[in-house]
Design an enzyme around this catalytic site. Structure first.
Site, mmCIF file in Angstrom:
data_model
loop_
_atom_site.group_PDB
_atom_site.id
_atom_site.type_symbol
_atom_site.label_atom_id
_atom_site.label_comp_id
_atom_site.label_asym_id
_atom_site.label_seq_id
_atom_site.Cartn_x
_atom_site.Cartn_y
_atom_site.Cartn_z
ATOM 1 C CB ALA A 1 -0.899 0.080 1.290
ATOM 2 C CB ILE B 1 -4.535 -1.312 -2.295
ATOM 3 C CG1 ILE B 1 -4.008 0.084 -1.892
ATOM 4 C CG2 ILE B 1 -3.666 -2.479 -1.721
ATOM 5 C CD1 ILE B 1 -2.751 0.506 -2.232
ATOM 6 C CG ASP C 1 14.242 -0.665 -8.155
ATOM 7 O OD1 ASP C 1 13.425 0.215 -8.605
ATOM 8 O OD2 ASP C 1 15.255 -0.389 -7.447
ATOM 9 C CD GLU D 1 4.383 -4.254 -9.114
ATOM 10 O OE1 GLU D 1 5.539 -4.295 -9.168
ATOM 11 O OE2 GLU D 1 3.651 -5.149 -8.408
HETATM 12 N N1 COS Z 1 15.930 2.271 -4.969
HETATM 13 C C1 COS Z 1 16.471 2.945 -3.648
HETATM 14 N N2 COS Z 1 16.312 3.919 -3.649
HETATM 15 C C2 COS Z 1 15.717 4.894 -4.492
HETATM 16 C C3 COS Z 1 14.929 4.338 -5.609
HETATM 17 C C4 COS Z 1 15.219 3.076 -6.035
HETATM 18 N N3 COS Z 1 14.965 2.558 -7.027
HETATM 19 N N4 COS Z 1 14.679 5.474 -6.429
HETATM 20 C C5 COS Z 1 14.571 6.615 -5.667
HETATM 21 N N5 COS Z 1 15.237 6.204 -4.500
HETATM 22 C C6 COS Z 1 15.764 7.166 -3.311
HETATM 23 C C7 COS Z 1 16.750 8.136 -3.923
HETATM 24 O O1 COS Z 1 17.835 8.045 -3.956
HETATM 25 C C8 COS Z 1 16.457 9.644 -3.161
HETATM 26 O O2 COS Z 1 17.215 9.551 -2.119
HETATM 27 P P1 COS Z 1 18.387 10.505 -1.830
HETATM 28 O O3 COS Z 1 17.540 11.966 -1.474
HETATM 29 O O4 COS Z 1 18.995 10.158 -0.672
HETATM 30 O O5 COS Z 1 18.958 10.435 -2.831
HETATM 31 C C9 COS Z 1 14.817 9.286 -2.663
HETATM 32 O O6 COS Z 1 14.572 8.047 -2.889
HETATM 33 C C10 COS Z 1 13.872 10.070 -3.520
HETATM 34 O O7 COS Z 1 14.143 9.732 -4.969
HETATM 35 P P2 COS Z 1 13.913 10.891 -6.136
HETATM 36 O O8 COS Z 1 14.476 12.225 -5.881
HETATM 37 O O9 COS Z 1 14.377 10.157 -7.324
HETATM 38 O O10 COS Z 1 12.003 10.742 -5.995
HETATM 39 P P3 COS Z 1 11.399 11.539 -7.052
HETATM 40 O O11 COS Z 1 10.072 11.996 -6.342
HETATM 41 O O12 COS Z 1 11.859 12.349 -7.995
HETATM 42 O O13 COS Z 1 10.771 10.217 -7.983
HETATM 43 C C11 COS Z 1 10.188 8.110 -8.835
HETATM 44 C C12 COS Z 1 10.943 9.052 -7.918
HETATM 45 C C13 COS Z 1 9.453 8.840 -9.909
HETATM 46 C C14 COS Z 1 11.014 7.097 -9.385
HETATM 47 C C15 COS Z 1 8.941 7.592 -7.918
HETATM 48 O O14 COS Z 1 8.185 8.400 -7.322
HETATM 49 C C16 COS Z 1 8.384 6.534 -8.415
HETATM 50 O O15 COS Z 1 8.667 5.548 -8.889
HETATM 51 N N6 COS Z 1 6.902 6.737 -8.855
HETATM 52 C C17 COS Z 1 6.218 5.491 -9.194
HETATM 53 C C18 COS Z 1 5.397 4.996 -8.071
HETATM 54 C C19 COS Z 1 4.810 3.634 -8.407
HETATM 55 O O16 COS Z 1 5.531 3.118 -9.014
HETATM 56 N N7 COS Z 1 3.538 3.474 -8.103
HETATM 57 C C20 COS Z 1 2.934 2.308 -8.222
HETATM 58 C C21 COS Z 1 2.713 1.682 -6.865
HETATM 59 S S1 COS Z 1 2.484 -0.159 -7.014
HETATM 60 S S2 COS Z 1 0.729 -0.260 -7.926
#
Ligand code: COS
Length: 372
Positions: free
Chosen positions: A123, A156, A237, A355
């Site tokens: 969630a 969810i 990931d 995802e």
């Molecule tokens: N693994 C580990 N840490 C991660 C990471 C990853 N894959 N991606 C980001 N982080 C960390 C970053 O390193 C950063 O930490 P630091 O500030 O210490 O460097 C922190 O998390 C914030 O990351 P970031 O600045 O990249 O955040 P953003 O808000 O710019 O965006 C995305 C990140 C767009 C990649 C994220 O919001 C995302 O994946 N969104 C989609 C969410 C999703 O998949 N939803 C579906 C839910 S399940 S149905």
């Protein structure tokens, strides 16, 4: 990551499970009249597959991600609803506990998840934030040895049927102000909305999770306070590799649906679009290799953010394209709601969305290339 289960035995076990437990219910699942998500996971547990990634010491099969993608692809080829139920349970529902859980948390929850007695859910998403995961608003206020959770999660998978939710909630500001919690569905203040009426994947439940003053013991915080965004992102990931495998299975199922009618048409003297069939096969094979590569990186302990995004983007675009071609090749019969090509076409679209939408995958891929 090594695997405790011999590959040949797993292939046999998965094939038997799909033939006995999934293929017979696929049509009912596609209409939304099949067994509940929990029953699907229970039946996987009976086949020794509900804890595929969980070590044998905690009642699982001790498989690796190569085993996992083979399982999810094989199930999705027969029924995409069952595949997403099992995928979420095994990956984003259980894996964070395997990777970030302490011994106490593992011993309290893993056996029940690995046996299929309990269904797990993840969630993160909220209605207001959508893809902007950092914008989540659900709050976790610390009161002594307890956190009090208030907020609502949207879209969810498994909501309403899950027993355990991994909930991301705010304990501070920004990405480093998010913490992850193991929340039991039976606790006071936890409730769910009705399943959404979706375009496809009718056998998988998707809905809202409401947290109203839910008292969560601090012992159920997964990882350190402020570490929840990392928990969520690393779960996604690996989870995206599973969605990629699901997409490959849907594409293969659509190809299966198109080949036999095309052969019959050719045998009856009609022209068939052999180029379309060749493209469907080539794209599905390429998607499968990208998925295998990403899974191999996870098993090698490598960070997979970039390659999982590539696999997810390519495989899910492929399953939509292949399913659309299957509908075209099988027309006019494929206009029927229950036609296997039509079912795949409806099921495929969600893979581009959940995802992390494919727009988000492009953000992740491009950032990797353009970083300083
Ligand atoms: N693994 C580990 N840490 C991660 C990471 C990853 N894959 N991606 C980001 N982080 C960390 C970053 O390193 C950063 O930490 P630091 O500030 O210490 O460097 C922190 O998390 C914030 O990351 P970031 O600045 O990249 O955040 P953003 O808000 O710019 O965006 C995305 C990140 C767009 C990649 C994220 O919001 C995302 O994946 N969104 C989609 C969410 C999703 O998949 N939803 C579906 C839910 S399940 S149905």
């Amino acid at each position: 990551m090594s695997t405790d289960i011999p590959h040949r035995e797993l292939t046999h076990r998965v094939a038997g499970f799909v033939a006995d437990a999934i293929t017979p219910i696929a049509a009912a699942m596609a209409r939304g009249h099949g067994p509940s998500p929990k029953r699907i996971v229970e039946s996987a547990g009976e086949a020794g597959l509900a804890g595929l990634l969980t070590p044998e010491a905690f009642g699982g099969a001790g498989g690796n991600h190569g085993d996992f993608i083979q399982f999810i692809e094989t199930v999705a080829r027969a029924d995409a609803s069952s595949a997403v139920i099992l995928d979420v349970h095994l990956s984003v529902g259980t894996e964070p506990l395997l990777v970030f859980g302490n011994d106490d948390q593992k011993s309290r929850y893993l056996r029940r998840l690995a046996s299929g007695e309990w269904l797990a859910a993840f969630a993160l998403t909220e209605a207001a934030g959508g893809s902007d995961a950092v914008a989540l608003r659900t709050r976790a206020a610390r009161e002594g040895e307890t956190y009090v959770l208030d907020g609502a999660k949207a879209f969810i998978t498994g909501a309403g049927d899950a027993d355990l939710y991994i909930v991301m909630a705010r304990t501070g500001d920004g990405a480093h102000g998010v913490s992850a919690f193991l929340v039991e569905a039976a606790w006071p203040g936890v409730s769910t909305g009705p399943p959404l009426a979706k375009m496809g994947l009718h056998g998988s439940w998707t809905g809202e999770l409401v947290l109203d003053g839910v008292r969560v013991p601090a012992a159920n915080r997964l990882g350190d306070e402020g570490f929840g965004f990392t928990v969520a992102m690393s779960a996604l990931d690996s989870g995206r590799v599973g969605i990629s495998a699901q997409a490959v299975g849907i594409a293969q199922g659509a190809l299966d649906a198109a080949v036999e009618p095309s052969r019959r048409r050719r045998d009856a003297g009609s022209e068939v679009d052999a180029d379309a069939i060749a493209d469907m096969e080539a794209r599905t094979a390429a998607a499968r290799q990208l998925t295998r590569y990403a899974a191999a990186l996870v098993d090698a302990g490598r960070r997979v953010t970039h390659d999982a995004a590539i696999a997810k983007l390519y495989s899910t675009d492929t399953c939509v394209a292949v399913a659309q071609s299957a509908v075209d090749l099988c027309a006019p019969e494929s206009g029927a709601e229950d036609h296997p090509a039509a079912v795949r076409f409806r099921d495929a679209k969600a893979c581009q969305i959940y995802e992390g939408t494919n727009q988000i995958q492009r953000v992740v891929i491009a950032r990797h290339l353009l970083r300083d």
